[in-house]
Design an enzyme around this catalytic site. Structure first.
Site, PDB file in Angstrom:
ATOM      1  N   CYS B  35     -25.437  68.168  50.888  1.00  0.00           N
ATOM      2  CA  CYS B  35     -25.504  66.704  50.919  1.00  0.00           C
ATOM      3  C   CYS B  35     -26.799  66.186  50.323  1.00  0.00           C
ATOM      4  O   CYS B  35     -26.918  65.018  49.999  1.00  0.00           O
ATOM      5  CB  CYS B  35     -25.420  66.188  52.343  1.00  0.00           C
ATOM      6  SG  CYS B  35     -23.840  66.473  53.113  1.00  0.00           S
ATOM      7  N   ASP B  37     -29.618  65.967  52.014  1.00  0.00           N
ATOM      8  CA  ASP B  37     -30.587  65.756  53.085  1.00  0.00           C
ATOM      9  C   ASP B  37     -30.053  66.242  54.426  1.00  0.00           C
ATOM     10  O   ASP B  37     -28.856  66.284  54.669  1.00  0.00           O
ATOM     11  CB  ASP B  37     -31.107  64.307  53.165  1.00  0.00           C
ATOM     12  CG  ASP B  37     -30.010  63.276  53.112  1.00  0.00           C
ATOM     13  OD1 ASP B  37     -28.860  63.623  53.426  1.00  0.00           O
ATOM     14  OD2 ASP B  37     -30.316  62.127  52.775  1.00  0.00           O
ATOM     15  N   CYS B  62     -35.510  63.393  50.716  1.00  0.00           N
ATOM     16  CA  CYS B  62     -36.415  62.648  49.851  1.00  0.00           C
ATOM     17  C   CYS B  62     -37.525  62.000  50.676  1.00  0.00           C
ATOM     18  O   CYS B  62     -37.572  62.141  51.902  1.00  0.00           O
ATOM     19  CB  CYS B  62     -35.627  61.588  49.107  1.00  0.00           C
ATOM     20  SG  CYS B  62     -34.844  60.401  50.202  1.00  0.00           S
ATOM     21  N   CYS B 106     -30.936  57.082  54.865  1.00  0.00           N
ATOM     22  CA  CYS B 106     -31.947  57.917  55.516  1.00  0.00           C
ATOM     23  C   CYS B 106     -32.206  57.447  56.944  1.00  0.00           C
ATOM     24  O   CYS B 106     -32.404  58.257  57.845  1.00  0.00           O
ATOM     25  CB  CYS B 106     -33.256  57.884  54.730  1.00  0.00           C
ATOM     26  SG  CYS B 106     -33.111  58.561  53.075  1.00  0.00           S
TER      27      CYS B 106
END
Lengths: 390, 285
Positions: B35, B37, B62, B106
């Site tokens: 994926c 992350d 990231c 995120c």
């Protein structure tokens, strides 16, 4: 902080001599080359000189050079022209690893009744020419295949491709934006019909491109209007940028050997040292023939943007693939087409050097990057497992 | 380059609470290598097992994924589990002074990891999807690329009041790879928006003609056109005669093969939000 610029496949600095060459054509020699007075006429002479310089770099005739606004325009113009020249041919061939300037356009054509074949690449980013031989037929209008890949630097066997294309009577276009100025090209002994160049990839300014169209190849203009460029590209010439590109091509010819010796040696050293110092790293396209300045390296268990941000903090400018894909969630379309393992597809970094790159700059990357990768892996649940194994 | 706030930069350059807790009371893992992350969250509770006394994380991702994880661990320390569960992904983003919309997923990952950790500690069913690990799934998989369920997507759509499929991609990644589930995501948005509107009974009993016209215009502006824009389309209101609403399609909607379907969608929206007797007619304008 002085930047260490290792993103030369994204864009390059304008050479000082190039800038000096173009400088008078803004405030002093601003005439229109089409005008019927001496003031415009002297600009026309410089535009002609620039056309000759571009032609010389790629072994072409000046009348085969059409100035455009960018590489993307050249790519679009070439493909559209071929489709107009062959209205009854409804098939286009390209590759899965093309720049979006070609790929997006071809995918759009598939919604307008065209059959589009995207050729695959192997794990090293190489084409299988048999796939091309099987795909091409009398219904193929144009084959558009890049000379060298912007992300990995992998060079395609363009002349072999051209021979296959010619046998079936299709037109052959190549996006040579990354190749021109880095490797020698000679249109006098080539199967290429049309070729795209972008100024800002070879130390000329942004906003200037070239479409080479071989003499005798039918061409239909993308931009229509005035008679500029022999009615093949209407619109008042970007004279300063054209003159700059001419100078940049002259300099590129002079530096071509350096590109393939000094620059290549620095790239090779960077590659060798990073592989030696950083475990679980691999070169994308490492077994293929590549541009002398490009290094695409994948690190397992660490994410590319984080690496770029940590590099950027030290003034080191690199890329995590193509600038066009950096806002996307997916690993780059090039790396996916190559089947780069999922463990490192998100951790690929591209360093691209130029004649301005110094050994000290390469030393800095060799010193800093292993620390950065280790730091990223220490934060990553997968990376920690890797570090524990060692 | 992303426009990261100074706080985001500070949290990815100097992340707080990286590591693990050997005797953690709760551990939550979400995401995967494929994926792009993943987050592993460790929580330590006090002696009475009430308050969070320590939190650590390990994140693959990231800059904003690292920053969101760092922010989350700072935010939950000192909270009871129930208080921690109240934290929304928007609050994680706010703590960081905001995140670019493309990076909101995120913050969602942080909230998710927390929910998974607490649910596992309490021994109940895992409340959200848990991609990369085939645990209990709530609902049916919508996005096959990232393994996201309808239940999870509906929750994020509702909490963040998302209106377009593109926003859902930014917040959850759903639809960001092959794009095959985008039609289904649009259905989910319509479903959630419909449910939210049912909770907001604002329709007056009897409408004057003027009020009705105002309402029709408001609904077209706020509810209908943004959805058409998401697909590159648009419409123009041509006329309102009593309950008959005349519209003309623009941009991608003009000449679109499914414009009659779109017209029915507009009619359904207006009937739902303005008056039952409205009819929509497509005209050339």
């Amino acid at each position: 902080m002085k930047e260490i610029y290792l993103d030369n496949n994204a864009t390059t600095r304008v050479d000082d001599a190039v800038f000096e060459e173009m400088r008078p054509y803004f405030c002093e020699l601003y005439g229109n080359p089409s005008s019927m007075h001496y003031f415009g006429g002297q600009v026309q002479q410089k535009v002609d000189e620039a056309r000759q310089r571009v032609a010389t770099l790629i072994g072409a005739h000046p009348e085969e050079i059409i100035f455009t606004a960018c590489g993307t325009e050249s790519d679009n113009a070439a493909i559209r022209s071929a489709l107009e020249v062959f209205p009854n041919k409804r098939h286009v061939i390209t590759t899965r690893v093309e720049h979006p300037a070609v790929l997006t356009m071809c995918r759009g054509l598939s919604k307008h009744g065209y059959r589009v074949t995207e050729l695959n690449v192997d794990g090293e980013g190489r084409l299988d020419l048999d796939e091309l031989r099987n795909a091409i037929d009398e219904n193929t209008a144009i084959v558009s295949i890049m000379y060298a890949n912007n992300e990995t630097g992998v060079i395609f066997p363009i002349e072999e491709v051209g021979r296959i294309v010619k046998e079936k009577g299709a037109l052959f276009h190549t996006d040579a934006v990354q190749a021109v100025g880095k490797i020698p090209l000679n249109m006098a002994e080539s199967t290429i019909d049309m070729l795209s160049i972008s100024g800002h990839k070879l130390h000329a300014p942004k906003g200037i491109g070239v479409l080479y169209v071989r003499k005798g190849i039918p061409f239909r203009p993308f931009m229509v209007g005035g008679h500029q460029e022999k009615s093949r590209r209407a619109g008042t010439e970007n004279t300063a940028a054209i003159i700059a590109l001419g100078k940049a091509c002259e300099l590129a010819g002079k530096h071509l050997d350096e590109e393939n010796t000094r620059v290549k040696a620095m790239r090779d050293r960077l590659e060798r040292e990073l592989l030696r110092l950083i475990p679980a790293a691999r070169i994308n396209g490492g077994k293929a023939e590549r541009l002398p300045n490009t290094l695409s390296i994948a690190f397992e268990f660490v994410e590319g943007e984080l690496i770029l941000l940590y590099l950027s903090e030290l003034g080191i400018c690199a890329s995590s693939g193509s600038a066009c894909t950096s806002g996307s969630l997916e690993p780059s379309h090039v790396l996916r087409a190559m089947g780069v393992p999922f463990t490192c597809a998100h951790g690929s970094i591209r360093f691209t050097l130029s004649r301005y790159t110094t050994e000290e700059e390469v030393d800095t990357v060799i010193r800093e990057l292993p620390r950065i990768i280790r730091r990223g892996r220490e934060m990553s649940p997968f990376g920690r497992e890797l570090l524990q194994q060692q | 380059m992303w426009d990261y706030t100074d706080k985001v930069k500070d949290h990815f350059m100097n992340p707080r609470n990286v590591g693990d807790i050997a005797d953690a009371d709760a551990v939550g893992e979400v995401g995967s290598l494929a994926c792009g992350d993943a987050l592993k969250l460790f929580i330590k509770l006090d002696e009475n097992k009430e308050r969070i006394v320590d939190a650590k994380f390990q994140t693959f991702g990231c800059g904003s994924a690292i920053a969101s994880s760092s922010a989350l661990t700072e935010m939950i320390k000192g909270k009871t589990l129930d208080e921690a569960l109240q934290i929304t992904n928007q609050e994680i983003a706010d703590f960081l002074g905001g995140l670019p919309e493309e990076k909101m997923h995120c913050s969602v990952m942080g909230q998710e990891a927390l929910e998974v950790a607490i649910a596992k500690y309490r021994g109940g069913p895992v409340p959200t999807h848990d991609h990369g690990h085939e645990h209990e799934q709530e609902g049916e998989i919508v996005c096959k690329c990232f393994g996201l369920t309808d239940g999870f997507l509906k929750k994020v759509i509702g909490q963040n009041r998302l209106h377009t499929a593109e926003q859902v991609t930014h917040f959850t990644k759903a639809g960001g790879a092959c794009g095959g589930c985008i039609p289904k995501i649009k259905e989910l948005i319509a479903e959630v928006l419909g449910e939210q509107q049912k909770l907001e009974p604002k329709r007056p009993e009897r409408l004057t003609n003027l009020r009705k016209m105002q309402l029709i215009q408001e609904v077209l502006e706020n509810e209908v056109r943004p959805q058409l824009w998401a697909d590159g389309g648009d419409l123009e209101l041509i006329d309102i005669a009593g309950s008959n609403v005349q519209i003309a399609f623009r941009k991608a909607c003009a000449g679109c093969a499914s414009s009659s379907y779109t017209a029915r969608f507009v009619e359904q929206k207006l009937r739902e939000l303005v008056a039952e007797d409205i009819s929509v007619e497509e005209v050339q304008g």
